[in-house]
Design an enzyme around this catalytic site. Sequence first.
Site, PDB file in Angstrom:
ATOM      1  N   GLY A  45     -42.709  -6.496 -80.942  1.00 40.01           N
ATOM      2  CA  GLY A  45     -42.205  -5.218 -81.460  1.00 40.01           C
ATOM      3  C   GLY A  45     -41.115  -5.229 -82.233  1.00 40.01           C
ATOM      4  O   GLY A  45     -40.282  -6.395 -82.194  1.00 40.01           O
ATOM      5  N   GLN A  50     -33.246  -2.487 -86.104  1.00 29.92           N
ATOM      6  CA  GLN A  50     -33.144  -4.089 -85.851  1.00 29.92           C
ATOM      7  C   GLN A  50     -33.243  -4.483 -87.475  1.00 29.92           C
ATOM      8  O   GLN A  50     -33.102  -5.767 -87.564  1.00 29.92           O
ATOM      9  CB  GLN A  50     -34.298  -4.487 -85.111  1.00 29.92           C
ATOM     10  CG  GLN A  50     -34.165  -4.213 -83.758  1.00 29.92           C
ATOM     11  CD  GLN A  50     -35.419  -4.965 -82.866  1.00 29.92           C
ATOM     12  OE1 GLN A  50     -36.165  -4.522 -82.866  1.00 29.92           O
ATOM     13  NE2 GLN A  50     -34.974  -6.168 -82.395  1.00 29.92           N
ATOM     14  N   CYS A 107     -35.513 -10.086 -76.755  1.00 31.02           N
ATOM     15  CA  CYS A 107     -35.422  -9.033 -78.011  1.00 31.02           C
ATOM     16  C   CYS A 107     -34.938  -9.871 -79.271  1.00 31.02           C
ATOM     17  O   CYS A 107     -34.121 -10.776 -79.161  1.00 31.02           O
ATOM     18  CB  CYS A 107     -34.162  -8.255 -77.682  1.00 31.02           C
ATOM     19  SG  CYS A 107     -34.062  -7.086 -78.886  1.00 31.02           S
ATOM     20  N   LEU A 108     -35.596  -9.704 -80.271  1.00 28.57           N
ATOM     21  CA  LEU A 108     -35.234 -10.272 -81.544  1.00 28.57           C
ATOM     22  C   LEU A 108     -33.627 -10.189 -82.106  1.00 28.57           C
ATOM     23  O   LEU A 108     -33.400 -10.967 -82.830  1.00 28.57           O
ATOM     24  CB  LEU A 108     -36.189 -10.010 -82.738  1.00 28.57           C
ATOM     25  CG  LEU A 108     -37.583 -10.393 -82.357  1.00 28.57           C
ATOM     26  CD1 LEU A 108     -38.545  -9.669 -83.425  1.00 28.57           C
ATOM     27  CD2 LEU A 108     -38.051 -11.682 -82.366  1.00 28.57           C
ATOM     28  N   HIS A 149     -39.195  -0.383 -74.779  1.00 32.01           N
ATOM     29  CA  HIS A 149     -38.318  -1.201 -75.158  1.00 32.01           C
ATOM     30  C   HIS A 149     -37.711  -0.997 -76.344  1.00 32.01           C
ATOM     31  O   HIS A 149     -36.696  -0.710 -76.782  1.00 32.01           O
ATOM     32  CB  HIS A 149     -38.688  -2.822 -75.199  1.00 32.01           C
ATOM     33  CG  HIS A 149     -37.709  -3.703 -75.687  1.00 32.01           C
ATOM     34  ND1 HIS A 149     -37.124  -4.891 -74.892  1.00 32.01           N
ATOM     35  CD2 HIS A 149     -37.383  -3.673 -77.146  1.00 32.01           C
ATOM     36  CE1 HIS A 149     -36.432  -5.264 -75.852  1.00 32.01           C
ATOM     37  NE2 HIS A 149     -36.506  -4.925 -77.195  1.00 32.01           N
ATOM     38  N   GLU A 150     -38.887  -0.540 -77.529  1.00 30.25           N
ATOM     39  CA  GLU A 150     -38.713  -0.166 -78.789  1.00 30.25           C
ATOM     40  C   GLU A 150     -38.121   1.526 -78.838  1.00 30.25           C
ATOM     41  O   GLU A 150     -37.286   1.725 -79.688  1.00 30.25           O
ATOM     42  CB  GLU A 150     -39.919  -0.330 -79.566  1.00 30.25           C
ATOM     43  CG  GLU A 150     -40.604  -1.633 -79.712  1.00 30.25           C
ATOM     44  CD  GLU A 150     -39.605  -2.759 -80.068  1.00 30.25           C
ATOM     45  OE1 GLU A 150     -38.491  -2.399 -80.840  1.00 30.25           O
ATOM     46  OE2 GLU A 150     -39.792  -3.679 -79.552  1.00 30.25           O
ATOM     47  N   HIS A 153     -34.448   1.268 -78.380  1.00 29.22           N
ATOM     48  CA  HIS A 153     -33.861   0.913 -79.401  1.00 29.22           C
ATOM     49  C   HIS A 153     -33.321   1.920 -80.407  1.00 29.22           C
ATOM     50  O   HIS A 153     -32.544   2.243 -80.970  1.00 29.22           O
ATOM     51  CB  HIS A 153     -34.496  -0.470 -80.343  1.00 29.22           C
ATOM     52  CG  HIS A 153     -34.559  -1.519 -80.062  1.00 29.22           C
ATOM     53  ND1 HIS A 153     -33.246  -2.314 -80.168  1.00 29.22           N
ATOM     54  CD2 HIS A 153     -35.334  -2.529 -79.694  1.00 29.22           C
ATOM     55  CE1 HIS A 153     -33.378  -3.420 -79.781  1.00 29.22           C
ATOM     56  NE2 HIS A 153     -34.726  -3.939 -79.304  1.00 29.22           N
TER      57      HIS A 153
HETATM   58 NI    NI Z   1     -35.711  -5.518 -78.759  1.00 29.59          NI
END
Ligand code: NI
Length: 180
Positions: A45, A50, A107-108, A149-150, A153
């Site tokens: 995701g 991000q 998380c990236l 999760h997204e 964000h």
């Molecule tokens: Ni994330």
Amino acid sequence: MILPITQYGNPVLRKKCKRVTEVTDEMRSLVDDMIATMEEAEGIGLAAPQVDRDLQLAIVDVSHDPECISYLRVDGEDAKIEDLMPLVFINPELKLGSEKESSTEGCLSIDGITAEVKRSREIIARLERLDGTKVTVETDGLLARAIQHETDHLNGILFTDRISTASKLSIRRKLKRLGS
Ligand code: NI
């Protein structure tokens, strides 16, 4: 084009992102870049903040594991995971099921940290798509978790905000090294 991924400490990750009111060509090309960036980073995701964009836009792709859910309904009809992925959505509204479960997340934007996060096992997600249509997605498992999760964000919330106080202590030290 592969985009740089914003990292922990960058203020864009703490913004409540702007609703998308018009899908422009620039945004469609941003989505292509986000998909390429997510694939390159081997993520499941990626949300617009991000890649440094203050927009309620995110993508999810859990097609690597069709067994990660026990059901998927799109507008009330049974659907296959591969038919929906990559799932690109704007302006999400989630109804969270009351039953919670814990699972490991990363998380990236938060390199090198994973933790157990408790989230709703099931969700009903009202999502807008790039073509202006709205879709209702009902699901559970990893797909429900990834959408939560997204969506977090897009509201300036990171998974590390949601971990238990006990594990927070050790993670706080690692986060300090990463940024704010
Ligand atoms: Ni994330």
